[in-house]
Design a protein around this motif. Structure first.
Motif, PDB file in Angstrom:
ATOM      1  N   ASN A 155     -19.658 -29.386  12.008  1.00  0.00           N
ATOM      2  CA  ASN A 155     -19.732 -28.837  13.564  1.00  0.00           C
ATOM      3  C   ASN A 155     -19.359 -27.685  13.312  1.00  0.00           C
ATOM      4  O   ASN A 155     -18.012 -27.300  12.922  1.00  0.00           O
ATOM      5  CB  ASN A 155     -18.977 -29.631  14.312  1.00  0.00           C
ATOM      6  CG  ASN A 155     -19.661 -31.190  14.689  1.00  0.00           C
ATOM      7  OD1 ASN A 155     -20.900 -31.216  14.712  1.00  0.00           O
ATOM      8  ND2 ASN A 155     -18.906 -31.921  14.654  1.00  0.00           N
ATOM      9  N   LYS A 157     -18.050 -24.033  15.273  1.00  0.00           N
ATOM     10  CA  LYS A 157     -17.949 -23.390  16.610  1.00  0.00           C
ATOM     11  C   LYS A 157     -17.473 -21.923  16.545  1.00  0.00           C
ATOM     12  O   LYS A 157     -16.845 -21.683  15.547  1.00  0.00           O
ATOM     13  CB  LYS A 157     -17.050 -24.231  17.399  1.00  0.00           C
ATOM     14  CG  LYS A 157     -17.266 -25.601  17.917  1.00  0.00           C
ATOM     15  CD  LYS A 157     -18.197 -25.629  18.907  1.00  0.00           C
ATOM     16  CE  LYS A 157     -18.486 -26.941  19.591  1.00  0.00           C
ATOM     17  NZ  LYS A 157     -19.522 -27.045  20.666  1.00  0.00           N
ATOM     18  N   SER A 159     -15.389 -18.541  18.394  1.00  0.00           N
ATOM     19  CA  SER A 159     -14.725 -17.957  19.284  1.00  0.00           C
ATOM     20  C   SER A 159     -14.148 -16.837  19.137  1.00  0.00           C
ATOM     21  O   SER A 159     -13.846 -16.122  18.225  1.00  0.00           O
ATOM     22  CB  SER A 159     -13.405 -18.870  19.400  1.00  0.00           C
ATOM     23  OG  SER A 159     -12.571 -18.675  20.521  1.00  0.00           O
ATOM     24  N   THR A 220     -11.557 -25.929  20.556  1.00  0.00           N
ATOM     25  CA  THR A 220     -12.902 -26.367  19.977  1.00  0.00           C
ATOM     26  C   THR A 220     -13.122 -27.891  19.722  1.00  0.00           C
ATOM     27  O   THR A 220     -14.076 -28.370  20.011  1.00  0.00           O
ATOM     28  CB  THR A 220     -12.928 -25.454  18.502  1.00  0.00           C
ATOM     29  OG1 THR A 220     -13.179 -24.150  18.693  1.00  0.00           O
ATOM     30  CG2 THR A 220     -14.190 -26.051  17.800  1.00  0.00           C
ATOM     31  N   GLU A 224     -15.443 -30.833  21.292  1.00  0.00           N
ATOM     32  CA  GLU A 224     -16.192 -31.890  20.426  1.00  0.00           C
ATOM     33  C   GLU A 224     -15.818 -33.157  20.879  1.00  0.00           C
ATOM     34  O   GLU A 224     -16.526 -34.273  20.595  1.00  0.00           O
ATOM     35  CB  GLU A 224     -15.966 -31.563  18.892  1.00  0.00           C
ATOM     36  CG  GLU A 224     -16.468 -30.342  18.468  1.00  0.00           C
ATOM     37  CD  GLU A 224     -16.004 -30.131  16.857  1.00  0.00           C
ATOM     38  OE1 GLU A 224     -15.693 -30.970  16.427  1.00  0.00           O
ATOM     39  OE2 GLU A 224     -16.553 -29.254  16.595  1.00  0.00           O
TER      40      GLU A 224
END
Length: 345
Positions: A155, A157, A159, A220, A224
């Motif tokens: 996964n 992410k 930022s 993050t 999830e």
């Protein structure tokens, strides 16, 4: 002779009622156990035909009927065929690669509820003790950095980190090496204050950036962990008198609608997974207070890379454990295989 749908439903109702009560079954009773909306007279005529065909018996004059061995055999054979058909449908549903995951899981929950006549739930796969696989800081502008955070399950992410002054390549390399050397393979709950203080000290004047990156990592992983739970069959609760009391049924229905309490069940199932992958909670063993009058059977399925989901079946304490456990094992194997097949491709 193959029975038509009406006769088959009446035979099934006779057998189910006789198994529950041990008493001969009359036409008036059967009228309450079928969805045919037939009169008692029509049901009597159908029962007379079933008796003539040898599927039911009348032990005494003017008494109700009981199943014959022939009737039991037809009932068991048809029940087993139906169960096999439903399991095959579940298998076919699971191996369809073109189905979206959320649609697939909703359909699995619905099919389980129909198959078992109990309430069911299934969660989307999520990372268990989600760990950091990789971090990358990149410049967006003189006042912003992009933090790319990769966690288990691959996964990704992003930022944005605000900075007060531009950073050169050497500093960026130093920060990336420090973050990856220290945090790779760690779960967010393992990052304690002492570790954060040590990282900030090693980074010198860039300690504030390190703190912002760690905050971004925590946020993050928290995002999830927002868990999707799909439920079905909550109204099956009303089929069981011991659960159909107004207050009990209302509490159980609310649990399925609100879903917050189900998180407790999922967390415990994952944390205390048994060797077989199947866990059974009976009565007071249930982690949810609203389900103390129920039995709950759960199984965890794996999508690899630390990704797991939970399947649960909730019913009365007198549930058919053998059928429930067998069904859960089948679904667990199929969902596990779905990940492995994808991996091989």
């Amino acid at each position: 002779m193959e029975l038509d749908e009406r006769k088959m439903k009446i035979l099934q109702a006779v057998i189910r009622n006789y198994m529950e009560t041990g008493e001969p079954v009359g036409s008036r009773t059967i009228s309450k156990y079928t969805d045919l909306n037939l009169s008692s007279a029509t049901i009597r005529n159908e029962m007379a035909d079933l008796e003539e065909l040898g599927y039911i018996l009348q032990p005494h004059t003017s008494a109700g009927r009981i199943p014959s061995d022939k009737g039991y055999r037809l009932y068991v054979d048809s029940m087993m065929q139906e169960n096999e058909r439903q399991v095959e449908e579940l298998k076919e549903m699971i191996v369809k690669k073109d189905e979206k995951m959320d649609h697939l899981l909703k359909q699995v929950a619905k099919a389980l509820a129909v198959n078992t006549n109990y309430a069911t739930m299934i969660t989307a796969p999520r990372a268990v003790k989600n760990k950091i696989k990789f971090l990358q800081l990149s410049r967006v502008s003189d006042s912003q950095l992009l933090a790319v955070i990769v966690t288990e399950g691959n996964n990704i992410k992003n930022s944005i980190i605000k900075i007060t002054e531009p950073l050169d390549d050497e500093v960026m390399l130093k920060l990336n090496m420090l973050l990856n050397t220290s945090l790779n393979g760690m779960a967010v709950e393992e990052i304690n204050l002492a570790m954060i203080a040590s990282l900030k000290a090693k980074s010198g004047e860039y300690g504030e950036i390190i703190g912002d990156v760690i905050d971004a990592v925590a946020e993050t992983i928290k995002e999830e962990e927002d868990l999707e739970i799909y439920t079905s069959g909550a109204n099956n609760i009303f089929k069981y008198p011991e659960l159909a009391d107004n207050s009990k049924a209302s509490d159980l229905i609310n649990t399925f609608e609100e879903k917050q309490l189900l998180y407790q069940l999922v967390d415990e199932s994952v944390e205390e997974e048994s060797e077989t992958g199947i866990k059974v909670y009976i009565g007071d063993e249930a982690p949810i207070s609203n389900m103390k009058d129920c039995s709950i059977v759960t199984a965890n399925y794996s999508f690899g890379d630390g990704m797991k989901g939970t399947i649960g079946i909730i019913g009365p304490k007198r549930m058919d454990y053998e059928k429930v456990v067998g069904t859960l094992k089948t679904i667990k194997v199929q969902l596990d295989a779905l990940y492995n097949d994808d991996k091989e491709e």
